[in-house]
Design an enzyme around this catalytic site. Structure first.
Site, PDB file in Angstrom:
ATOM      1  N   GLY A  22     127.550 -15.721  57.687  1.00  0.00           N
ATOM      2  CA  GLY A  22     126.951 -16.662  56.748  1.00  0.00           C
ATOM      3  C   GLY A  22     126.877 -18.056  57.332  1.00  0.00           C
ATOM      4  O   GLY A  22     127.123 -18.261  58.522  1.00  0.00           O
ATOM      5  N   ASN A  23     126.533 -19.028  56.501  1.00  0.00           N
ATOM      6  CA  ASN A  23     126.492 -20.424  56.937  1.00  0.00           C
ATOM      7  C   ASN A  23     127.023 -21.317  55.822  1.00  0.00           C
ATOM      8  O   ASN A  23     127.315 -20.850  54.723  1.00  0.00           O
ATOM      9  CB  ASN A  23     125.074 -20.813  57.382  1.00  0.00           C
ATOM     10  CG  ASN A  23     124.063 -20.710  56.258  1.00  0.00           C
ATOM     11  OD1 ASN A  23     124.126 -21.442  55.281  1.00  0.00           O
ATOM     12  ND2 ASN A  23     123.133 -19.781  56.386  1.00  0.00           N
ATOM     13  N   ARG A  24     127.148 -22.599  56.111  1.00  0.00           N
ATOM     14  CA  ARG A  24     127.827 -23.522  55.198  1.00  0.00           C
ATOM     15  C   ARG A  24     126.925 -24.145  54.138  1.00  0.00           C
ATOM     16  O   ARG A  24     127.336 -25.065  53.446  1.00  0.00           O
ATOM     17  CB  ARG A  24     128.509 -24.642  55.991  1.00  0.00           C
ATOM     18  CG  ARG A  24     129.689 -24.154  56.798  1.00  0.00           C
ATOM     19  CD  ARG A  24     130.516 -25.331  57.289  1.00  0.00           C
ATOM     20  NE  ARG A  24     131.518 -24.904  58.232  1.00  0.00           N
ATOM     21  CZ  ARG A  24     132.690 -24.377  57.871  1.00  0.00           C
ATOM     22  NH1 ARG A  24     132.974 -24.215  56.586  1.00  0.00           N
ATOM     23  NH2 ARG A  24     133.549 -23.994  58.788  1.00  0.00           N
ATOM     24  N   SER A  25     125.701 -23.669  54.007  1.00  0.00           N
ATOM     25  CA  SER A  25     124.845 -24.236  52.959  1.00  0.00           C
ATOM     26  C   SER A  25     125.448 -23.945  51.581  1.00  0.00           C
ATOM     27  O   SER A  25     125.786 -22.809  51.271  1.00  0.00           O
ATOM     28  CB  SER A  25     123.444 -23.637  53.040  1.00  0.00           C
ATOM     29  OG  SER A  25     122.683 -24.093  51.942  1.00  0.00           O
TER      30      SER A  25
END
Ligand code: C5P
Length: 232
Positions: free
Chosen positions: A29-32
Site C-alpha cells: 500500500g501507500n501512505r495516502s
C-alpha cells in the site's frame, strides 16, 4: 443568491491509496490518507456539482451528499474509472495509484517455509489510468472533457517541483495538473497542503496553501473557470 459555480456539472473524483494484493491477507500500500480527495468531493458538492467519489482506501469518512463507489487495487480502480467516467463532465484523478503490483497473487497465505528463508516478490508495472483515459477520450466523446491529474513531486538538482510538474502535465495529456511538494513531513496524512495548479492551455499557474479543504476550493474554482472558458 447566485448560481453555485459547478451547478449541473457531474464530477468524478478518485481518492485514497490503492492496495496491491500479495495473498489473501497481505497487500502493498501507500501512505495516502484520502483527505485531499475527500476535501475535493466536499468542495465540489458545495459548489453544486453532482459528485461521484471513487474511493480506494481512505483513513477518513467520505462526505455526505456524494455518490460513493469503491475499488481496491489499481486494476480495479482502472475498471471502475472506465465504467464511471462516461456521463461525467470532469474527472479528478486524485488517488495515489501504485505504480507496481505483485506479479502473482497467491491463493493462500504465503508461509514461512523454514527458519531463515524469505520469499522474493516480483513486481510488474500497473497501467497509467490517467494517461489511458486521456488517450481513450480521443475516440470517445462520452468521456469527461476536463481531466485533472495530481502529482506529488520533490525538487532536486535536475529540476524544481514546477519543472517536473510541467513535464508530467505534457506526458499525461490532461487539461490540469495539481502539483504538491512532498517530503517526510509534507502533505501525506497532513491536514494542510501547498499546491500549484498547472494548465495545459499555458495559462499562468495558480498557487494555494491552506487546509486541504481550502486548497480543494481553489482547485474547484479553477475547474469552474476552465469550464466557463471552454463550454461543452
Ligand atoms: O506519474 P505519477 O504517479 O506521478 O502521476 C500521478 C497522477 O497520475 C495522479 O493523478 C494519479 O492518480 C495518476 N496515476 C494513474 N495511474 C497510475 C499512476 C498514477 O492514473 N498507475
Amino acid at each position: 443568491l447566485s448560481t453555485p459555480i459547478l451547478a449541473g456539472q457531474r464530477v468524478l473524483i478518485t481518492a485514497g491509496g490503492t492496495r496491491e494484493p500479495l495473498d489473501p491477507v497481505r497487500f502493498l500500500g501507500n501512505r495516502s490518507s484520502g483527505r485531499q480527495g475527500v476535501a475535493l468531493a466536499q468542495a465540489a458538492r458545495d459548489a453544486g456539482a453532482e459528485v461521484t467519489l471513487l474511493a480506494t482506501h481512505l483513513e477518513v469518512a467520505p462526505p455526505a451528499g456524494v455518490r460513493l463507489v469503491h475499488a481496491s487495487s489499481a486494476l480495479e480502480l482502472r475498471a471502475a474509472v472506465f465504467a464511471e467516467a462516461p456521463g461525467h463532465d470532469v474527472l479528478i484523478m486524485n488517488a495515489a495509484v501504485a505504480d507496481f503490483r505483485p506479479a502473482n497473487i497467491e491463493n493462500s497465505k504465503i508461509k514461512k517455509r523454514d527458519e531463515h528463508s524469505a520469499p522474493v516478490i516480483t513486481l510488474v508495472r500497473n497501467p497509467d489510468i490517467l494517461a489511458e483515459i486521456v488517450q481513450a477520450r480521443a475516440q470517445d466523446a462520452t468521456l469527461p472533457s476536463l481531466i485533472v491529474g495530481f502529482a506529488a513531486e520533490t525538487g532536486d538538482e535536475q529540476g524544481s517541483v514546477l519543472d517536473y510538474g510541467r513535464s508530467k502535465l505534457a506526458r499525461k495529456g490532461c487539461e490540469m495538473l495539481v502539483v504538491n511538494e512532498v517530503g517526510a513531513q509534507l502533505t501525506f496524512g497532513q491536514d494542510t497542503n501547498s499546491i500549484q495548479v498547472l494548465f495545459a492551455s499555458q495559462a499562468p499557474s495558480v498557487q494555494a496553501t491552506g487546509s486541504k479543504l481550502e486548497v480543494a476550493r481553489v482547485v474547484i474554482e479553477q475547474i469552474a473557470s476552465a469550464i466557463i472558458g471552454h463550454p461543452h
